[in-house]
Enzyme design. Sequence first.
Site, PDB file in Angstrom:
ATOM      1  N   ASN A 203      57.551  53.228  16.987  1.00 14.42           N
ATOM      2  CA  ASN A 203      57.105  51.880  16.621  1.00 14.42           C
ATOM      3  C   ASN A 203      58.060  51.260  15.608  1.00 14.42           C
ATOM      4  O   ASN A 203      58.489  51.941  14.671  1.00 14.42           O
ATOM      5  CB  ASN A 203      55.697  52.014  15.996  1.00 14.42           C
ATOM      6  CG  ASN A 203      54.974  50.689  15.813  1.00 14.42           C
ATOM      7  OD1 ASN A 203      54.876  49.906  16.755  1.00 14.42           O
ATOM      8  ND2 ASN A 203      54.472  50.445  14.605  1.00 14.42           N
ATOM      9  N   HIS A 239      55.800  40.952  14.133  1.00 17.46           N
ATOM     10  CA  HIS A 239      55.405  40.117  12.985  1.00 17.46           C
ATOM     11  C   HIS A 239      56.338  38.910  12.972  1.00 17.46           C
ATOM     12  O   HIS A 239      57.529  39.053  12.684  1.00 17.46           O
ATOM     13  CB  HIS A 239      55.571  40.891  11.674  1.00 17.46           C
ATOM     14  CG  HIS A 239      54.653  42.072  11.554  1.00 17.46           C
ATOM     15  ND1 HIS A 239      53.293  41.946  11.444  1.00 17.46           N
ATOM     16  CD2 HIS A 239      54.902  43.401  11.515  1.00 17.46           C
ATOM     17  CE1 HIS A 239      52.739  43.147  11.346  1.00 17.46           C
ATOM     18  NE2 HIS A 239      53.693  44.054  11.394  1.00 17.46           N
ATOM     19  N   GLU A 268      51.464  45.125  16.345  1.00 13.68           N
ATOM     20  CA  GLU A 268      51.020  44.575  15.053  1.00 13.68           C
ATOM     21  C   GLU A 268      51.175  43.062  15.030  1.00 13.68           C
ATOM     22  O   GLU A 268      51.610  42.472  14.033  1.00 13.68           O
ATOM     23  CB  GLU A 268      51.836  45.198  13.904  1.00 13.68           C
ATOM     24  CG  GLU A 268      51.762  46.712  13.877  1.00 13.68           C
ATOM     25  CD  GLU A 268      52.539  47.336  12.717  1.00 13.68           C
ATOM     26  OE1 GLU A 268      52.926  46.625  11.779  1.00 13.68           O
ATOM     27  OE2 GLU A 268      52.754  48.570  12.774  1.00 13.68           O
ATOM     28  N   ASP A 270      51.272  39.343  14.560  1.00 14.50           N
ATOM     29  CA  ASP A 270      50.772  38.202  13.785  1.00 14.50           C
ATOM     30  C   ASP A 270      51.886  37.169  13.715  1.00 14.50           C
ATOM     31  O   ASP A 270      53.060  37.502  13.697  1.00 14.50           O
ATOM     32  CB  ASP A 270      50.206  38.590  12.405  1.00 14.50           C
ATOM     33  CG  ASP A 270      51.172  39.301  11.481  1.00 14.50           C
ATOM     34  OD1 ASP A 270      52.347  39.492  11.837  1.00 14.50           O
ATOM     35  OD2 ASP A 270      50.738  39.668  10.367  1.00 14.50           O
TER      36      ASP A 270
HETATM   37  C1  XIL Z   1      50.706  47.015   6.093  1.00 13.77           C
HETATM   38  C2  XIL Z   1      49.233  46.794   5.822  1.00 13.77           C
HETATM   39  O1  XIL Z   1      48.798  45.718   6.620  1.00 13.77           O
HETATM   40  C3  XIL Z   1      48.998  46.488   4.357  1.00 13.77           C
HETATM   41  O2  XIL Z   1      47.604  46.454   4.073  1.00 13.77           O
HETATM   42  C4  XIL Z   1      49.650  47.540   3.495  1.00 13.77           C
HETATM   43  O3  XIL Z   1      49.537  47.176   2.131  1.00 13.77           O
HETATM   44  C5  XIL Z   1      51.124  47.712   3.848  1.00 13.77           C
HETATM   45  O4  XIL Z   1      51.229  47.996   5.234  1.00 13.77           O
HETATM   46  N1  XIL Z   1      54.505  47.653   9.438  1.00 13.77           N
HETATM   47  C6  XIL Z   1      53.569  48.639   9.670  1.00 13.77           C
HETATM   48  C7  XIL Z   1      52.210  48.518   9.075  1.00 13.77           C
HETATM   49  O5  XIL Z   1      53.831  49.554  10.458  1.00 13.77           O
HETATM   50  O6  XIL Z   1      51.674  49.764   8.732  1.00 13.77           O
HETATM   51  C8  XIL Z   1      52.215  47.636   7.852  1.00 13.77           C
HETATM   52  O7  XIL Z   1      50.874  47.466   7.426  1.00 13.77           O
HETATM   53  C9  XIL Z   1      52.884  46.309   8.162  1.00 13.77           C
HETATM   54  C10 XIL Z   1      54.319  46.521   8.579  1.00 13.77           C
END
Ligand code: XIL
Length: 451
Positions: A203, A239, A268, A270
């Site tokens: 990932n 992201h 993930e 957003d």
């Molecule tokens: C983020 C969480 O959303 C937050 O709550 C935490 O403080 C930090 O991590 N990449 C990833 C996720 O693989 O685990 C991260 O999640 C965001 C970026």
Amino acid sequence: MPRSLPRRAAGAFASALLAATTLTALAHSATAADGTLGSAAAAKGRYFGTAVAANHLGESAYSGTLDREFNAVTPENEMKWDATESTRNTFTFGAADQIVSHAQGKGMKVRGHTLVWHSQLPSWVSGLGAGDLRTAMNNHITQVMQHYKGKIYAWDVVNEAFQDGSSGARRSSPFQDKLGNGFIEEAFRTARSVDPDAKLCYNDYNTDGVNAKSNAVYDMVKDFKARGVPIDCVGFQSHFNSASPVPSDYQANLQRFADLGVDVQITELDIEGSGTAQANNYANVVKACLAVTRCTGLTVWGITDKYSWRSSGTPLLFDSNYAQKPAYAAVLTTLGGTGGGDGGGGNGGDPAAACTIAYARTSDWNDGYNGEVTVTAGAAPITGWTVTLTFPSGQKVSALWNGSPTWNGDVATVRSTYNGNLAAGASTSFGFTVMKNGSSTAPTLGTCTAS
Ligand code: XIL
């Protein structure tokens, strides 16, 4: 089937069974497109998941939205190394267990996140020498995967092991610096030996389009497949914001990984922004996944903007009051979700008229505020809409425009006026001015029905 049935009766019984099965399948595809993210995605053979934080599960709007809309979860922080093994060889699973048992109770898939990552890593790990670190890494993978064995759809075995930028190099981390490139392969081999039924994923972020970083990951996956190193999937975090927009070659990039013989997943998602621009970006991501056969599902990184890890960018599908945003409607429509019909699958007639609503407070002052409700048509054009809204008692609506209200106590039923005709996926809005009379709480959104 009873063994004693004569051959002809057995044949008739079998075709009756077949007919019943076909009917069930058709009925399922009609309800499957009934207007939630999970069911619409399921009708397309995908899951639609969200990151979940255990400490919000007690909030009814949070778990209500989770249970209604999603059919997969990823613990947002609860399975990370600092949460599960903050002290060497002492494992803590309470918070993650809460999420997993909630998901299991609702028949949701669970993505395990994450076993080996440079971040949210306890300092005792970074302090170890090479030999000890190797033992600790394999032990961590083994203990955590063993605890959840049989309950995890896919594990992010290794997270974010590559550097940003043009170098295509591995990121410096205790694992990389002390164990070398081979730590990734070793982590995957250990993971396969512990839970052979879980899909094993690599990932990362900034790998969503074709670029130096995704090329480096691509080369690694290709090499793993060639040498029989166990890897089943690649996760694309996705992201996005204006500095890091949805790449134009997003789908092509997913496809080239899928062509290596791995599943791909949006892990993930957003997208910062609001309104139509955000909605279009979300729709493009969903379209890309649907266009790639091996894209098995999408996960958004949270339910509500209120609890997003980058809340100020309002990157999610539900606003801080859990109202559906235009992005929600865009995702649902792109997934083929409607208020009924066949979801665009072509086996049950045209999609039915349907609509979704999103609320925003457009201005606010001492004793009043203005609100706006955006109405978005589903996969079919509509000729009229009716929205219900409940105002907190005490509040008085002093003006309402672009809609025609009738009142029953605090409940307003608002009908379209000149703005009832909407093309599929198109939006309009109505607005109102509210006198607070002591309560600043937003109205509760009810239903949207379309004709
Ligand atoms: C983020 C969480 O959303 C937050 O709550 C935490 O403080 C930090 O991590 N990449 C990833 C996720 O693989 O685990 C991260 O999640 C965001 C970026």
